[in-house]
Design a protein around this motif. Structure first.
Motif, PDB file in Angstrom:
ATOM      1  N   VAL A 121       0.825  -1.119   0.072  1.00  0.00           N
ATOM      2  CA  VAL A 121      -0.091  -0.067   0.109  1.00  0.00           C
ATOM      3  C   VAL A 121       1.000   1.229  -0.044  1.00  0.00           C
ATOM      4  CG1 VAL A 121      -1.750   1.398   1.338  1.00  0.00           C
ATOM      5  CG2 VAL A 121      -1.878  -1.189   0.993  1.00  0.00           C
ATOM      6  N   GLU A 122       2.065   1.341   0.809  1.00  0.00           N
ATOM      7  CA  GLU A 122       2.894   2.472   1.024  1.00  0.00           C
ATOM      8  C   GLU A 122       3.500   2.758  -0.248  1.00  0.00           C
ATOM      9  OE1 GLU A 122       2.774   4.436   3.521  1.00  0.00           O
ATOM     10  OE2 GLU A 122       1.227   3.252   4.348  1.00  0.00           O
ATOM     11  N   GLU A 123       3.832   1.857  -1.295  1.00  0.00           N
ATOM     12  CA  GLU A 123       4.339   2.072  -2.449  1.00  0.00           C
ATOM     13  C   GLU A 123       3.536   2.846  -3.792  1.00  0.00           C
ATOM     14  OE1 GLU A 123       6.769  -1.058  -4.011  1.00  0.00           O
ATOM     15  OE2 GLU A 123       7.775  -1.452  -2.086  1.00  0.00           O
ATOM     16  N   VAL A 124       2.112   2.561  -3.444  1.00  0.00           N
ATOM     17  CA  VAL A 124       1.228   3.000  -4.516  1.00  0.00           C
ATOM     18  C   VAL A 124       0.297   4.268  -4.093  1.00  0.00           C
ATOM     19  CG1 VAL A 124       0.937   0.564  -5.391  1.00  0.00           C
ATOM     20  CG2 VAL A 124      -0.437   1.309  -3.783  1.00  0.00           C
ATOM     21  N   ARG A 125       0.404   4.476  -2.887  1.00  0.00           N
ATOM     22  CA  ARG A 125      -0.347   5.551  -2.595  1.00  0.00           C
ATOM     23  C   ARG A 125       0.471   6.900  -3.127  1.00  0.00           C
ATOM     24  NH1 ARG A 125      -0.802   4.580   3.867  1.00  0.00           N
ATOM     25  NH2 ARG A 125      -3.202   4.224   4.047  1.00  0.00           N
ATOM     26  N   ALA A 126      -0.578   7.943  -3.611  1.00  0.00           N
ATOM     27  CA  ALA A 126      -0.273   9.000  -4.123  1.00  0.00           C
ATOM     28  C   ALA A 126       0.499   9.145  -5.448  1.00  0.00           C
ATOM     29  CB  ALA A 126       0.945   9.893  -3.199  1.00  0.00           C
ATOM     30  N   GLY A 127      -0.143   7.889  -6.349  1.00  0.00           N
ATOM     31  CA  GLY A 127       0.317   7.690  -7.351  1.00  0.00           C
ATOM     32  C   GLY A 127      -0.793   7.060  -8.539  1.00  0.00           C
ATOM     33  N   LEU A 128      -1.896   6.705  -7.973  1.00  0.00           N
ATOM     34  CA  LEU A 128      -2.907   6.063  -8.545  1.00  0.00           C
ATOM     35  C   LEU A 128      -4.015   7.017  -9.423  1.00  0.00           C
ATOM     36  CD1 LEU A 128      -4.088   3.573  -5.877  1.00  0.00           C
ATOM     37  CD2 LEU A 128      -2.469   3.231  -7.546  1.00  0.00           C
ATOM     38  N   ALA A 129      -4.167   6.722 -10.420  1.00  0.00           N
ATOM     39  CA  ALA A 129      -5.075   7.237 -11.240  1.00  0.00           C
ATOM     40  C   ALA A 129      -6.681   7.550 -10.825  1.00  0.00           C
ATOM     41  CB  ALA A 129      -5.602   6.246 -12.641  1.00  0.00           C
ATOM     42  N   PHE A 130      -7.241   8.573 -11.569  1.00  0.00           N
ATOM     43  CA  PHE A 130      -8.324   9.182 -10.912  1.00  0.00           C
ATOM     44  C   PHE A 130      -8.447   9.466  -9.496  1.00  0.00           C
ATOM     45  CE2 PHE A 130      -9.459   5.371 -14.247  1.00  0.00           C
ATOM     46  CZ  PHE A 130      -9.860   6.360 -15.205  1.00  0.00           C
ATOM     47  N   ASP A 131      -9.468   9.329  -8.791  1.00  0.00           N
ATOM     48  CA  ASP A 131      -9.495   9.618  -7.457  1.00  0.00           C
ATOM     49  C   ASP A 131      -8.882   8.278  -6.616  1.00  0.00           C
ATOM     50  OD1 ASP A 131     -11.661   8.395  -7.798  1.00  0.00           O
ATOM     51  OD2 ASP A 131     -12.867   9.951  -7.099  1.00  0.00           O
ATOM     52  N   HIS A 132      -8.451   7.143  -7.139  1.00  0.00           N
ATOM     53  CA  HIS A 132      -8.174   6.083  -6.561  1.00  0.00           C
ATOM     54  C   HIS A 132      -7.232   5.989  -5.099  1.00  0.00           C
ATOM     55  CE1 HIS A 132      -9.588   3.539  -9.949  1.00  0.00           C
ATOM     56  NE2 HIS A 132     -10.646   4.262  -9.615  1.00  0.00           N
ATOM     57  N   ASP A 133      -6.431   7.287  -4.981  1.00  0.00           N
ATOM     58  CA  ASP A 133      -5.629   7.502  -3.768  1.00  0.00           C
ATOM     59  C   ASP A 133      -6.724   7.728  -2.628  1.00  0.00           C
ATOM     60  OD1 ASP A 133      -3.246   7.050  -4.909  1.00  0.00           O
ATOM     61  OD2 ASP A 133      -3.123   9.324  -5.561  1.00  0.00           O
ATOM     62  N   LEU A 134      -7.491   8.381  -2.937  1.00  0.00           N
ATOM     63  CA  LEU A 134      -8.567   8.757  -1.858  1.00  0.00           C
ATOM     64  C   LEU A 134      -9.290   7.522  -1.576  1.00  0.00           C
ATOM     65  CD1 LEU A 134     -10.136  10.698  -0.002  1.00  0.00           C
ATOM     66  CD2 LEU A 134     -11.673  11.290  -2.045  1.00  0.00           C
ATOM     67  N   ILE A 135      -9.968   6.590  -2.536  1.00  0.00           N
ATOM     68  CA  ILE A 135     -10.561   5.405  -2.311  1.00  0.00           C
ATOM     69  C   ILE A 135      -9.708   4.567  -1.479  1.00  0.00           C
ATOM     70  CG2 ILE A 135     -11.737   3.479  -3.568  1.00  0.00           C
ATOM     71  CD1 ILE A 135     -12.680   5.364  -5.708  1.00  0.00           C
ATOM     72  N   LEU A 136      -8.524   4.320  -1.951  1.00  0.00           N
ATOM     73  CA  LEU A 136      -7.452   3.482  -1.062  1.00  0.00           C
ATOM     74  C   LEU A 136      -7.399   3.842   0.032  1.00  0.00           C
ATOM     75  CD1 LEU A 136      -5.590   1.012  -0.975  1.00  0.00           C
ATOM     76  CD2 LEU A 136      -3.733   2.527  -2.095  1.00  0.00           C
ATOM     77  N   ASP A 137      -7.271   5.147   0.487  1.00  0.00           N
ATOM     78  CA  ASP A 137      -6.863   5.637   1.821  1.00  0.00           C
ATOM     79  C   ASP A 137      -8.112   5.287   2.774  1.00  0.00           C
ATOM     80  OD1 ASP A 137      -4.292   6.489   1.366  1.00  0.00           O
ATOM     81  OD2 ASP A 137      -4.947   8.399   1.148  1.00  0.00           O
ATOM     82  N   GLU A 138      -9.278   5.583   2.340  1.00  0.00           N
ATOM     83  CA  GLU A 138     -10.411   5.403   3.093  1.00  0.00           C
ATOM     84  C   GLU A 138     -10.877   3.706   3.382  1.00  0.00           C
ATOM     85  OE1 GLU A 138     -13.596   7.857   1.694  1.00  0.00           O
ATOM     86  OE2 GLU A 138     -12.417   9.786   2.032  1.00  0.00           O
ATOM     87  N   ALA A 139     -10.413   2.987   2.185  1.00  0.00           N
ATOM     88  CA  ALA A 139     -10.564   1.725   2.439  1.00  0.00           C
ATOM     89  C   ALA A 139      -9.890   1.015   3.298  1.00  0.00           C
ATOM     90  CB  ALA A 139     -10.440   0.879   1.005  1.00  0.00           C
ATOM     91  N   VAL A 140      -8.447   1.454   3.441  1.00  0.00           N
ATOM     92  CA  VAL A 140      -7.377   0.827   4.440  1.00  0.00           C
ATOM     93  C   VAL A 140      -7.970   1.367   5.799  1.00  0.00           C
ATOM     94  CG1 VAL A 140      -5.068   1.305   5.225  1.00  0.00           C
ATOM     95  CG2 VAL A 140      -5.456   0.973   2.739  1.00  0.00           C
ATOM     96  N   GLU A 141      -8.269   2.803   5.963  1.00  0.00           N
ATOM     97  CA  GLU A 141      -8.871   2.862   7.474  1.00  0.00           C
ATOM     98  C   GLU A 141     -10.061   2.227   7.827  1.00  0.00           C
ATOM     99  OE1 GLU A 141      -9.557   4.438  10.752  1.00  0.00           O
ATOM    100  OE2 GLU A 141      -7.846   4.701   9.785  1.00  0.00           O
TER     101      GLU A 141
END
Length: 228
Positions: A121-141
Motif C-alpha cells: 500500500v505504501e508504494e502505490v499511495r499518491a500515484g493512482l489514477a482518478f481519485d483512487h488514492d482517496l478511495i484506497l486511503d479510506e478503504a485502508v482505514e
C-alpha cells in the motif's frame, strides 16, 4: 443561480482488495491499457452494463482484469465517490467495494489491464489514477477498523499461532508497533477471540511460546482499539 440541468451519469464499480503478503499490507492494482491515464496504476474496476447489478459489475470486472474470483470474496460496498471532475471522460460515479482476505492468488492481467499485481500500500499511495488514492486511503482505514471490531486478524494466522503471530498481523495492517504485554492482555482477556491449544512453540532462542487457535467469536467485545 445553480444550473438546473440534470447530470448525465455513468456508474462504475471499483475494488480495493487487501491482503497481507511478505509481512506488508498489500493491495491489488492494475496498469491501465487505455485512455484515460494509460500506463498509470489504478484499482480494478469498470462501468456497469445495461441491466447489470452494481455488485455483479464488481465481480465481473475483478475477474476480467485480474483473474480473481470476486464471488469467493467477502466484498463490502463502503462508499460512493461522485466529484464532478473525478473522470475526464465525463460525469462518473464510483461505487467501491472492499475485501480483506488471506491467501489470495497471484493475479493475471486481462481486459483493459496491461498488468495486475499485489503491491505494498505504501508504494502505490499518491500515484493512482482518478481519485483512487482517496478511495484506497479510506478503504485502508475501514480495514483497520475491522481489526478493532472483529476477529478477522486470526484468518491471517496459521491454524495454530502465537500471540506474537497475531500481533504481527495487527502491526502490519495498522502500520504501527504494539506493546507486546498490553496486546497479549487484551487478546487473552477478550472472550471468544482465541483459545489455547495446550501446545507450545519452541523458538531457536528464548522461552517457549504458548499456541492458540481462533475462538468462536466473530466480533470483539470489548474492541481492541488503536492508540489515537
Amino acid at each position: 443561480m445553480a444550473d438546473r440541468d440534470h447530470a448525465q451519469l455513468r456508474i462504475a464499480a471499483d475494488l480495493v482488495i487487501l491482503t497481507v503478503r511478505d509481512g506488508k499490507l498489500q493491495v491489488l492494482v492494475i496498469t491501465r491499457r487505455n485512455f484515460p491515464f494509460e500506463g498509470r496504476r489504478a484499482l480494478p474496476g469498470g462501468f456497469v452494463r445495461v441491466g447489470e447489478d452494481i455488485g455483479a459489475t464488481a465481480v465481473r470486472e475483478l475477474s476480467e482484469e485480474t483473474g480473481l474470483d470476486g464471488a469467493a470474496l467477502r466484498l463490502e460496498q463502503f462508499a460512493v465517490y461522485g466529484a464532478p471532475d473525478r473522470d475526464p471522460r465525463g460525469r462518473v460515479v464510483s461505487v467501491p467495494y472492499l475485501a480483506i482476505m488471506p491467501d489470495l492468488p497471484i493475479p493475471t492481467a486481462g481486459s483493459d489491464a496491461s498488468t495486475a499485481a499485489w503491491m505494498p500500500v505504501e508504494e502505490v499511495r499518491a500515484g493512482l489514477a482518478f481519485d483512487h488514492d482517496l478511495i484506497l486511503d479510506e478503504a485502508v482505514e475501514r480495514a483497520r477498523r475491522r481489526l478493532e471490531l472483529t476477529t478477522i486478524a486470526t484468518a491471517f494466522c496459521p491454524a495454530e499461532f502465537t500471540i506474537g503471530d497475531l500481533r504481527n498481523v495487527y502491526e502490519v495492517v495498522w502500520g504501527e508497533p504494539l506493546d507486546p504485554r498490553n496486546f497479549s492482555r487484551k487478546v487473552t482477556g477478550t472472550e471468544g477471540f482465541v483459545e489455547p491449544t495446550g501446545g507450545r512453540r519452541l523458538p531457536v532462542t528464548g522461552r517457549p511460546a504458548a499456541l492458540y487457535r481462533a475462538g468462536g467469536a466473530t466480533t470483539l467485545n470489548p474492541p481492541i482499539l488503536r492508540q489515537r
